[in-house]
Structure formats: C-alpha cells, structure tokens
Design a protein around this motif. Structure first.
Motif, PDB file in Angstrom:
ATOM      1  N   UNK A  59      12.042  27.204   6.840  1.00  0.00           N
ATOM      2  CA  UNK A  59      11.470  26.689   5.594  1.00  0.00           C
ATOM      3  C   UNK A  59      10.745  25.364   5.828  1.00  0.00           C
ATOM      4  N   UNK A  60      11.254  24.568   6.754  1.00  0.00           N
ATOM      5  CA  UNK A  60      10.664  23.251   7.006  1.00  0.00           C
ATOM      6  C   UNK A  60       9.686  23.255   8.183  1.00  0.00           C
ATOM      7  N   UNK A  61       9.462  24.436   8.770  1.00  0.00           N
ATOM      8  CA  UNK A  61       8.439  24.564   9.797  1.00  0.00           C
ATOM      9  C   UNK A  61       8.769  23.885  11.111  1.00  0.00           C
ATOM     10  N   UNK A  62      10.056  23.858  11.459  1.00  0.00           N
ATOM     11  CA  UNK A  62      10.501  23.233  12.711  1.00  0.00           C
ATOM     12  C   UNK A  62      10.914  24.325  13.688  1.00  0.00           C
ATOM     13  N   UNK A  63      10.305  24.400  14.874  1.00  0.00           N
ATOM     14  CA  UNK A  63      10.707  25.428  15.851  1.00  0.00           C
ATOM     15  C   UNK A  63      12.154  25.231  16.270  1.00  0.00           C
ATOM     16  N   UNK A  64      12.892  26.343  16.379  1.00  0.00           N
ATOM     17  CA  UNK A  64      14.336  26.287  16.596  1.00  0.00           C
ATOM     18  C   UNK A  64      14.743  27.301  17.664  1.00  0.00           C
ATOM     19  N   UNK A  65      15.508  26.837  18.632  1.00  0.00           N
ATOM     20  CA  UNK A  65      16.024  27.710  19.684  1.00  0.00           C
ATOM     21  C   UNK A  65      17.516  27.902  19.482  1.00  0.00           C
ATOM     22  N   UNK A  66      17.985  29.125  19.644  1.00  0.00           N
ATOM     23  CA  UNK A  66      19.415  29.398  19.539  1.00  0.00           C
ATOM     24  C   UNK A  66      19.843  30.394  20.601  1.00  0.00           C
ATOM     25  N   UNK A  67      21.104  30.306  21.006  1.00  0.00           N
ATOM     26  CA  UNK A  67      21.673  31.305  21.904  1.00  0.00           C
ATOM     27  C   UNK A  67      22.587  32.256  21.152  1.00  0.00           C
ATOM     28  N   UNK A  68      22.588  32.195  19.816  1.00  0.00           N
ATOM     29  CA  UNK A  68      23.445  33.086  19.021  1.00  0.00           C
ATOM     30  C   UNK A  68      22.960  34.527  19.137  1.00  0.00           C
ATOM     31  N   UNK A  69      23.898  35.466  18.977  1.00  0.00           N
ATOM     32  CA  UNK A  69      23.635  36.867  19.305  1.00  0.00           C
ATOM     33  C   UNK A  69      23.148  37.724  18.138  1.00  0.00           C
ATOM     34  N   UNK A  70      23.593  37.395  16.939  1.00  0.00           N
ATOM     35  CA  UNK A  70      23.429  38.306  15.806  1.00  0.00           C
ATOM     36  C   UNK A  70      21.994  38.826  15.682  1.00  0.00           C
ATOM     37  N   UNK A  71      21.872  40.155  15.559  1.00  0.00           N
ATOM     38  CA  UNK A  71      20.570  40.812  15.497  1.00  0.00           C
ATOM     39  C   UNK A  71      19.661  40.213  14.417  1.00  0.00           C
ATOM     40  N   UNK A  72      20.235  39.919  13.238  1.00  0.00           N
ATOM     41  CA  UNK A  72      19.423  39.475  12.095  1.00  0.00           C
ATOM     42  C   UNK A  72      18.686  38.160  12.353  1.00  0.00           C
ATOM     43  N   UNK A  73      19.159  37.377  13.305  1.00  0.00           N
ATOM     44  CA  UNK A  73      18.545  36.067  13.542  1.00  0.00           C
ATOM     45  C   UNK A  73      17.058  36.200  13.826  1.00  0.00           C
ATOM     46  N   UNK A  74      16.688  37.255  14.546  1.00  0.00           N
ATOM     47  CA  UNK A  74      15.267  37.455  14.867  1.00  0.00           C
ATOM     48  C   UNK A  74      14.690  38.688  14.179  1.00  0.00           C
ATOM     49  N   UNK A  75      15.333  39.149  13.126  1.00  0.00           N
ATOM     50  CA  UNK A  75      14.834  40.341  12.431  1.00  0.00           C
ATOM     51  C   UNK A  75      14.474  40.044  10.981  1.00  0.00           C
ATOM     52  N   UNK A  76      14.168  38.772  10.679  1.00  0.00           N
ATOM     53  CA  UNK A  76      13.838  38.378   9.304  1.00  0.00           C
ATOM     54  C   UNK A  76      12.369  37.995   9.148  1.00  0.00           C
ATOM     55  N   UNK A  77      11.589  38.196  10.201  1.00  0.00           N
ATOM     56  CA  UNK A  77      10.180  37.869  10.130  1.00  0.00           C
ATOM     57  C   UNK A  77       9.876  36.390  10.234  1.00  0.00           C
ATOM     58  N   UNK A  78      10.819  35.590  10.723  1.00  0.00           N
ATOM     59  CA  UNK A  78      10.610  34.150  10.863  1.00  0.00           C
ATOM     60  C   UNK A  78       9.691  33.861  12.043  1.00  0.00           C
ATOM     61  N   UNK A  79       8.865  32.838  11.899  1.00  0.00           N
ATOM     62  CA  UNK A  79       7.933  32.456  12.963  1.00  0.00           C
ATOM     63  C   UNK A  79       8.478  31.353  13.856  1.00  0.00           C
ATOM     64  N   UNK A  80       9.441  30.589  13.367  1.00  0.00           N
ATOM     65  CA  UNK A  80       9.875  29.385  14.072  1.00  0.00           C
ATOM     66  C   UNK A  80      11.199  29.527  14.812  1.00  0.00           C
ATOM     67  N   UNK A  81      11.753  30.724  14.868  1.00  0.00           N
ATOM     68  CA  UNK A  81      13.081  30.929  15.450  1.00  0.00           C
ATOM     69  C   UNK A  81      12.957  31.707  16.759  1.00  0.00           C
ATOM     70  N   UNK A  82      13.594  31.166  17.805  1.00  0.00           N
ATOM     71  CA  UNK A  82      13.558  31.761  19.140  1.00  0.00           C
ATOM     72  C   UNK A  82      14.991  31.893  19.656  1.00  0.00           C
TER      73      UNK A  82
END
Length: 403
Positions: free
Chosen positions: A116-139
């Motif tokens: 929402x705030x347009x800040x690129x974010x890196x995570x090592x979390x596993x949950x499938x949904x983390x990268x299945x919501x159409x977000x542009x800033x989440x890696x």
C-alpha cells in the motif's frame, strides 16, 4: 577554481537521485523480538547485521557515493496487529526497502502495508498467498508452503526407503499458524493417500495452550505413529516429547515445518536426547561445500546457523545490489531493480541451495529449493537434497512406541 554546472549539482545533491552520500540508506527490519517467535527475530537480526557491516566496511553503496546502509528494526511482537503497527512505524522512518517478518501469518499482513505504501519488501516466508495477491512490491526468496510439503514428504519417503523399511502410520500434531494448517490440510487431502500413510491421530494445538501433554502422549502410545508431522509451538513440542521420555518411551521423531525448530532455543528447550532424529524443512541451511557464512554466524555468537540468519544476510545484499543498479533511493526504482534481479554466486545468492536468485512475475524466487535438516544429538545436519547433504539421516526409531 571554476566548477561546471554538473559538478555543482553533484556536489549539492550527491550522486544521481541519491541525495547526500553521507545519509544512510535505511532498510526496515520488522521481526519478532518478543512473543513465541522471538528467537526468529534474534537470528534474522544477526544475519542482516553481518551483511550490513560487510557492505559498509567495503565502501557502502558505491553508486550513491559510498552511502552506508542502516537497519531500522521494529518489533513485530506476538500477533498480527503488533506486526502491522511495527511495519507502519518502520515505513514512517524514510526506509527505501524492507524485510520481514519470517512468520507467514504476520508476513501476509506486513506485506499489505508495504504494498500500500509502495515500499519493496523481501521475505523468506513460505505461504503461497504471499506472492499470489498480485502485489508488485513483494519478493519471496523461499519455496511455497505447498512445495515445502511436497518436498519433505518425498524426501522422508526416500530416506526411509534407504533403510529397507516403510512408513505406514503417521500422526499429525499441528499448530494454528498459516504454514502449519496448510501443511496439515495437504497431508490429509493428498499426501497420506498418495504414499499409503494412515493418519492414526490428528490433533490441532493452539500455540502455547497445552497445559498437560498426557492425553496426547497416551494417544501416541495407543496409535503408535512412526512419525509426528507438522508441529506446534516449541513449548508444546517440548511438553509432548518430554512426557514421552517421562513415560519411558523413545520419542517419536517429528517432521516439522519451518526453521524455528532448528534454533538453539529448540534444542535448549527439549534437550539433545529429545530432539535426536527430528527433522525440519527449511529454505536455506548450511550445506556441503558452504561453510563460510555458517562460521560468520557462529562468530557472531550463535552456534546454530540456519535459514533465519542466511535469508536476511542474502536480502541485505539483494537490496544493496538493487540500489546500486537503480542508482537511486527512490523505492519505485529500487522495486524495478529488484524485479530484474538475476544474481549467481556471491553473498546475495550463496546462502541458497540453488546459489542463484531471480524472481518470477509474481515476485517468488525462480530457483527455489528446499532442504531437510535433522537434529543428530545437539547438532543439525543437512540430509536432503542428497547432492547438498552434510551427512546421512539417522533413525533412532521408526516409531515403535512400546515402553
């Protein structure tokens, strides 16, 4: 002396889009420093700080005139609400990117704030949904939960077959966090039938709620599972395992979803006799031929190097690489550089089994490989994939729970 207009602008503004080169490039770290997952925050901070110290000692962000990197650490606490508040605090301090939290339920919420705030974010979390919501800033640098379950089920089956024996009976003891419930559902709905495993007990334990493990241990004795799968909070596993020992049983080995079970806190809570033979699945771990980073973690004071150290060490270098290529402190430019990442070898990629990092269109790492690590006494040994293994798996028992 006469300076050109370009030189005057550079002197006034620093390097291109970079501002003052003495101003630090701030990176948010939203980690659990209190609550049931506090040990994960401690480990993530160690890994990140090792990387930050190395980067700054080597001259900082060179494309920004040698600007140093600086961590902005906020405590994600014990619940999702605390994690969201921590993310908002961190993102209000001029950060250009972030990392956290390492626990999927909190990460889902924190990454919404970052998006929402347009800040690129890196995570090592596993949950499938983390990268299945159409977000542009989440890696995400780790495999998905669904892939993790597939990996360790296949790995355990392969490792057991090497002994000439077979798994027939398993027990599920699951916590209520996102990773645990997803793994338990996959076991019930798919993998038990696929591999011919009978689920002889199926328990859900809210983290920290288990006052007396006797009823669960009695079910273990009665149903005789050969493995206990998924896992709850460390305190719950401790009670269940110690109660088995108290009743004269050889503890049934666990196969646990996540690196919290590979920490010093885990072996200290249970004891080497109780953790012996237990497996945990992770996205990164010390493996054959890769010892330098593990030793850096030990030198920093933690004798149990693992995924939580390695992932944030990598993410700091990934952010550094993106800022270098963006030649800017602008989060959007850094986001675009992260999306174009393709790094092989070096400190950004070496912590991962594939030793390469690049992201697909959803923000998930393309070259994602999970590892299976086993406690052997008070030491952790990576046992799978076989070409990365530090040693062979041991089987103190295949679950004969007769006393």
């Amino acid at each position: 002396m006469i300076l050109s207009v370009g030189a005057l602008l550079a002197a006034a503004c620093g390097s291109e889009s970079g501002g003052d080169s003495t101003e630090p490039v701030k990176v948010a770290m939203v980690v659990h420093n209190t609550g049931p997952y506090a040990d994960t925050g401690r480990m993530k901070t160690i890994g990140a700080q090792i990387a930050i110290d190395e980067i700054n000692a080597a001259g900082g962000i060179k494309s920004l005139g040698g600007a140093p990197m600086e961590l902005v650490i906020e405590d994600a606490g014990a619940d999702v609400g605390s994690a969201v508040a921590a993310a908002n605090r961190a993102l209000s301090q001029g950060v250009v990117a972030g990392d956290g939290t390492g626990i999927s339920s909190a990460t889902l919420a924190v990454t919404e704030v970052a998006e929402r705030r347009g800040i690129p974010w890196i995570t090592m979390s596993f949950e499938d949904q983390i990268t299945e919501r159409g977000f542009r800033n989440v890696f995400a640098t780790s495999p998905k939960t669904s892939e993790f379950t597939d990996l360790w089920v296949r790995a355990i089956n392969e490792l057991v077959e090497e002994t000439g024996q077979k798994i027939e009976r398993v027990g599920i003891v699951s916590g209520v966090n996102v990773v645990a419930t997803s793994a338990a559902a996959q076991l019930r709905d798919k993998y038990a039938a696929q591999y011919g495993w009978q689920i002889v007990m199926d328990e859900t334990v809210e983290e920290g709620s288990l006052r007396d493990a006797t009823p669960i241990v009695e079910r273990i004795r009665a149903t005789r599972p050969q493995l206990l799968l998924v896992g709850s909070a460390i305190a719950d596993i401790q009670k269940i395992t110690r109660k088995q020992i108290e009743q004269g049983m050889t503890p049934v080995p666990w196969v646990l979803s996540g690196a919290p079970y590979l920490s010093g806190a885990f072996v200290e809570a249970l004891g080497a006799d109780a953790v012996n033979g237990t497996f945990a699945v992770a996205s990164a771990a010390p493996f054959a031929g890769q010892e330098e980073l593990a030793q850096k973690v030990r030198d920093a004071g933690d004798p149990y190097p693992q995924q939580y150290h390695f992932a944030t060490y990598s993410s700091m270098y990934l952010i550094k690489d993106a800022v270098e290529r963006a030649r800017s402190r602008d989060p959007k430019a850094i986001r675009d550089a992260l999306a174009a990442t393709d790094v092989s070898g070096g400190p950004a990629a070496d912590p991962w089994p594939a030793q390469r990092v690049r992201f697909d269109s959803t923000g998930r790492a393309v070259d994602r490989v999970a590892v299976l690590v086993q406690w052997q006494g008070d030491k952790t040994v990576t046992v799978y994939p076989l070409d990365r293994a530090q040693g062979k798996a041991i089987w103190p028992t295949l679950g004969n729970t007769s006393s």
